[in-house]
Design a protein around this motif. Structure first.
Motif, PDB file in Angstrom:
ATOM      1  N   GLY A 141      15.581  -7.733  19.744  1.00 19.09           N
ATOM      2  CA  GLY A 141      16.069  -8.030  18.212  1.00 19.09           C
ATOM      3  C   GLY A 141      16.487  -6.363  18.056  1.00 19.09           C
ATOM      4  N   ILE A 142      17.742  -6.184  17.559  1.00 20.60           N
ATOM      5  CA  ILE A 142      18.196  -4.598  17.373  1.00 20.60           C
ATOM      6  C   ILE A 142      17.631  -4.585  15.916  1.00 20.60           C
ATOM      7  CG2 ILE A 142      20.160  -3.266  17.217  1.00 20.60           C
ATOM      8  CD1 ILE A 142      19.649  -4.213  20.210  1.00 20.60           C
ATOM      9  N   ILE A 143      16.969  -3.380  15.671  1.00 18.38           N
ATOM     10  CA  ILE A 143      16.526  -3.012  14.410  1.00 18.38           C
ATOM     11  C   ILE A 143      17.626  -2.104  13.956  1.00 18.38           C
ATOM     12  CG2 ILE A 143      14.978  -1.625  13.261  1.00 18.38           C
ATOM     13  CD1 ILE A 143      12.897  -2.690  15.195  1.00 18.38           C
ATOM     14  N   GLY A 144      18.388  -1.432  14.732  1.00 22.31           N
ATOM     15  CA  GLY A 144      19.525  -0.277  14.233  1.00 22.31           C
ATOM     16  C   GLY A 144      19.602   0.617  15.288  1.00 22.31           C
ATOM     17  N   ALA A 145      20.697   1.452  15.280  1.00 27.41           N
ATOM     18  CA  ALA A 145      21.054   2.287  16.129  1.00 27.41           C
ATOM     19  C   ALA A 145      20.751   3.892  15.690  1.00 27.41           C
ATOM     20  CB  ALA A 145      22.556   2.197  16.318  1.00 27.41           C
ATOM     21  N   GLY A 146      20.595   4.905  16.561  1.00 28.53           N
ATOM     22  CA  GLY A 146      20.442   6.283  15.971  1.00 28.53           C
ATOM     23  C   GLY A 146      21.040   6.922  17.183  1.00 28.53           C
ATOM     24  N   VAL A 147      20.634   8.250  17.046  1.00 33.82           N
ATOM     25  CA  VAL A 147      21.179   9.520  17.968  1.00 33.82           C
ATOM     26  C   VAL A 147      20.097   9.996  18.127  1.00 33.82           C
ATOM     27  CG1 VAL A 147      22.325  10.898  16.162  1.00 33.82           C
ATOM     28  CG2 VAL A 147      22.908  10.850  18.501  1.00 33.82           C
ATOM     29  N   ALA A 148      19.982  11.081  19.368  1.00 32.57           N
ATOM     30  CA  ALA A 148      18.899  11.766  19.756  1.00 32.57           C
ATOM     31  C   ALA A 148      19.640  13.108  20.504  1.00 32.57           C
ATOM     32  CB  ALA A 148      17.905  11.261  20.761  1.00 32.57           C
ATOM     33  N   THR A 149      19.003  14.253  20.320  1.00 29.87           N
ATOM     34  CA  THR A 149      19.513  15.460  20.829  1.00 29.87           C
ATOM     35  C   THR A 149      19.114  15.680  22.294  1.00 29.87           C
ATOM     36  OG1 THR A 149      17.742  16.676  19.984  1.00 29.87           O
ATOM     37  CG2 THR A 149      19.821  16.672  18.656  1.00 29.87           C
ATOM     38  N   VAL A 150      19.856  16.225  23.300  1.00 27.72           N
ATOM     39  CA  VAL A 150      19.508  16.392  24.692  1.00 27.72           C
ATOM     40  C   VAL A 150      19.698  17.655  25.254  1.00 27.72           C
ATOM     41  CG1 VAL A 150      19.852  15.535  27.048  1.00 27.72           C
ATOM     42  CG2 VAL A 150      20.157  13.972  25.249  1.00 27.72           C
ATOM     43  N   ALA A 151      18.611  18.160  25.909  1.00 25.10           N
ATOM     44  CA  ALA A 151      18.921  19.463  26.566  1.00 25.10           C
ATOM     45  C   ALA A 151      18.544  19.129  28.126  1.00 25.10           C
ATOM     46  CB  ALA A 151      17.941  20.431  26.268  1.00 25.10           C
ATOM     47  N   LYS A 174      22.568  -5.170  10.939  1.00 25.24           N
ATOM     48  CA  LYS A 174      23.884  -5.945  10.448  1.00 25.24           C
ATOM     49  C   LYS A 174      25.394  -4.932  10.448  1.00 25.24           C
ATOM     50  CE  LYS A 174      21.906  -9.625   8.005  1.00 25.24           C
ATOM     51  NZ  LYS A 174      21.773 -10.273   6.528  1.00 25.24           N
ATOM     52  N   GLU A 175      24.862  -3.872  11.011  1.00 23.33           N
ATOM     53  CA  GLU A 175      25.918  -2.635  11.187  1.00 23.33           C
ATOM     54  C   GLU A 175      26.272  -2.838  12.757  1.00 23.33           C
ATOM     55  OE1 GLU A 175      26.287   0.938   8.612  1.00 23.33           O
ATOM     56  OE2 GLU A 175      23.731   0.617   8.512  1.00 23.33           O
ATOM     57  N   PRO A 176      27.524  -2.286  13.001  1.00 25.09           N
ATOM     58  CA  PRO A 176      27.755  -2.191  14.539  1.00 25.09           C
ATOM     59  C   PRO A 176      26.579  -1.583  15.258  1.00 25.09           C
ATOM     60  CG  PRO A 176      29.655  -1.570  13.268  1.00 25.09           C
ATOM     61  CD  PRO A 176      28.581  -1.694  12.356  1.00 25.09           C
ATOM     62  N   PHE A 177      26.361  -1.824  16.722  1.00 23.66           N
ATOM     63  CA  PHE A 177      25.396  -1.413  17.471  1.00 23.66           C
ATOM     64  C   PHE A 177      26.114   0.136  18.125  1.00 23.66           C
ATOM     65  CE2 PHE A 177      23.675  -5.644  18.190  1.00 23.66           C
ATOM     66  CZ  PHE A 177      23.099  -5.679  17.127  1.00 23.66           C
ATOM     67  N   TRP A 178      26.032   1.058  17.262  1.00 23.62           N
ATOM     68  CA  TRP A 178      26.966   2.136  17.514  1.00 23.62           C
ATOM     69  C   TRP A 178      26.609   2.975  18.905  1.00 23.62           C
ATOM     70  CZ3 TRP A 178      31.525   2.185  15.778  1.00 23.62           C
ATOM     71  CH2 TRP A 178      31.755   1.816  14.431  1.00 23.62           C
ATOM     72  N   GLY A 179      27.211   3.162  19.950  1.00 18.47           N
ATOM     73  CA  GLY A 179      26.950   3.849  21.090  1.00 18.47           C
ATOM     74  C   GLY A 179      26.784   2.838  22.251  1.00 18.47           C
ATOM     75  N   ASP A 180      26.456   1.591  22.269  1.00 20.85           N
ATOM     76  CA  ASP A 180      26.236   0.918  23.047  1.00 20.85           C
ATOM     77  C   ASP A 180      27.101   0.301  24.133  1.00 20.85           C
ATOM     78  OD1 ASP A 180      27.212  -1.290  21.583  1.00 20.85           O
ATOM     79  OD2 ASP A 180      25.805  -2.600  22.237  1.00 20.85           O
ATOM     80  N   ILE A 181      28.430   0.906  23.708  1.00 22.65           N
ATOM     81  CA  ILE A 181      29.427   0.575  24.583  1.00 22.65           C
ATOM     82  C   ILE A 181      29.455   1.960  25.553  1.00 22.65           C
ATOM     83  CG2 ILE A 181      31.892   0.491  24.850  1.00 22.65           C
ATOM     84  CD1 ILE A 181      31.075  -2.114  24.569  1.00 22.65           C
ATOM     85  N   GLY A 182      29.715   3.252  24.951  1.00 23.93           N
ATOM     86  CA  GLY A 182      29.875   4.349  25.252  1.00 23.93           C
ATOM     87  C   GLY A 182      30.300   5.478  24.326  1.00 23.93           C
ATOM     88  N   VAL A 183      30.047   6.586  24.676  1.00 22.48           N
ATOM     89  CA  VAL A 183      30.495   7.843  23.771  1.00 22.48           C
ATOM     90  C   VAL A 183      31.316   8.730  24.451  1.00 22.48           C
ATOM     91  CG1 VAL A 183      28.728   7.366  22.215  1.00 22.48           C
ATOM     92  CG2 VAL A 183      28.516   8.955  23.995  1.00 22.48           C
TER      93      VAL A 183
END
Length: 315
Positions: free
Chosen positions: A168-178, A197-206
């Motif tokens: 159950g998708i609660i939402g999308a977010g972003v993390a920083t990476v090193a 209820k917003e698009p699942f941003w990033g689950d295709i690719g970036v």
């Protein structure tokens, strides 16, 4: 898509290696001009190189994306399991990460493993998630990493609540990476930027474009609104990726960007439908756009988001 940094010191290719060090690079416009002529055609029959090879042959994974951070090829995966002696398997992480081998492209090396040899959780759970059930309830699913400054990377993720027995998708977010030779490390600075209820941003690719310093984020439509068959596009200045107000959303029906978030019309969002999607009706599966130094253009290599799809190319 990564290559060896043969021209990191070439002033004509300033973006060839963001890290400024030898290693892997992600292709970007301006590195070099190739001889390719579109449409793309196979020069010979494809050669299957086999599955990815892990240091521990008992590792089982789904998905699989690659990117480059700090000269390291960073492989990212979804649910990760470890085969057991009785023929079964045990769950070790909802997502995991490994480093690619520059000398052997099909080999990856896990740097963050537990006592049992199983890869550990890469995108970490928050303290609140740990207290509310941990990995028995929550999963954090990321796609490919991108680097926008030396050793400054980003990965988009979906927060899943699996307590009902299904995702159950609660939402999308972003993390920083090193990243360094000891592995890649993700840091979450927020719970989620977008809701279910917003698009699942990033689950295709970036995709990061060094020419305009933006990240282009492709995501399925929300299953809650029955838009999963569509793919939507957002962009953001890479340095502001954790600021949801900095995003702009592509409206295919108007061929224009808008600052208004897509949703169900509640909480300040605008209702969205298939008309705003950049790809529709399961025509495009998970894949990130990449710059081809051979064809001198942006390209996708992908399959349709359904079973038994051909491998497709678009530019």
């Amino acid at each position: 898509v990564a290559g060896l940094d043969a021209g990191a010191g070439d002033s004509s290719a300033p973006d060839a290696a963001l890290s400024g060090k030898p290693g892997a690079v992600y292709p970007q416009p301006g590195q070099r001009m190739g001889p390719g002529v579109l449409p793309a055609k196979l020069a010979s029959e494809p050669e299957y190189l086999g599955p990815l090879v892990y240091d521990n042959p008992n590792i089982l994974r789904d998905l699989g994306y690659s990117g480059v951070v700090n000269g390291q090829v960073v492989w990212t995966f979804g649910d990760t399991l470890l085969k057991t002696a009785n023929g079964g398997s045990t769950f070790t992480a909802s997502d995991s990460v490994a480093l690619g081998d520059l000398d052997q492209p099909t080999h990856v090396h896990d740097k963050n493993v537990g006592a049992n040899g199983g890869p550990q959780q890469w995108i970490p759970l928050t303290a609140e998630e740990q207290a509310a059930g941990g990995l028995s309830k929550f999963a954090e699913g990321g796609t490919n990493v991108v680097e926008y400054e030396p050793n400054k990377g980003l990965v988009w993720l979906l927060k899943n609540d699996r307590s009902s027995g299904s995702d159950g998708i609660i939402g999308a977010g972003v993390a920083t990476v090193a990243a360094d030779e000891n592995g890649a490390h993700a840091t979450r600075s927020m719970d989620a930027l977008w809701g279910p209820k917003e698009p699942f941003w990033g689950d295709i690719g970036v995709t990061y474009n060094a020419m305009d310093q933006h990240v282009y984020v492709f995501g399925h439509g929300s299953t809650a609104l029955d838009l999963k068959a569509n793919v939507y596009l957002a962009k953001v200045p890479a340095a502001r990726a954790t600021d949801v107000d900095a995003y702009r959303y592509w409206d295919q029906s108007k061929k224009a960007w808008t600052a208004q978030r897509y949703g169900d019309g509640q909480n300040g969002t605008q209702s969205y439908s298939s008309s705003q999607a950049i790809f529709t009706y399961a025509s495009h599966g998970q894949s990130n756009a990449f710059w081809s130094n051979h064809y001198n253009t942006w390209m996708f290599v992908y399959g349709g988001d359904y079973g038994a799809s051909d491998v497709l190319v678009s530019s």
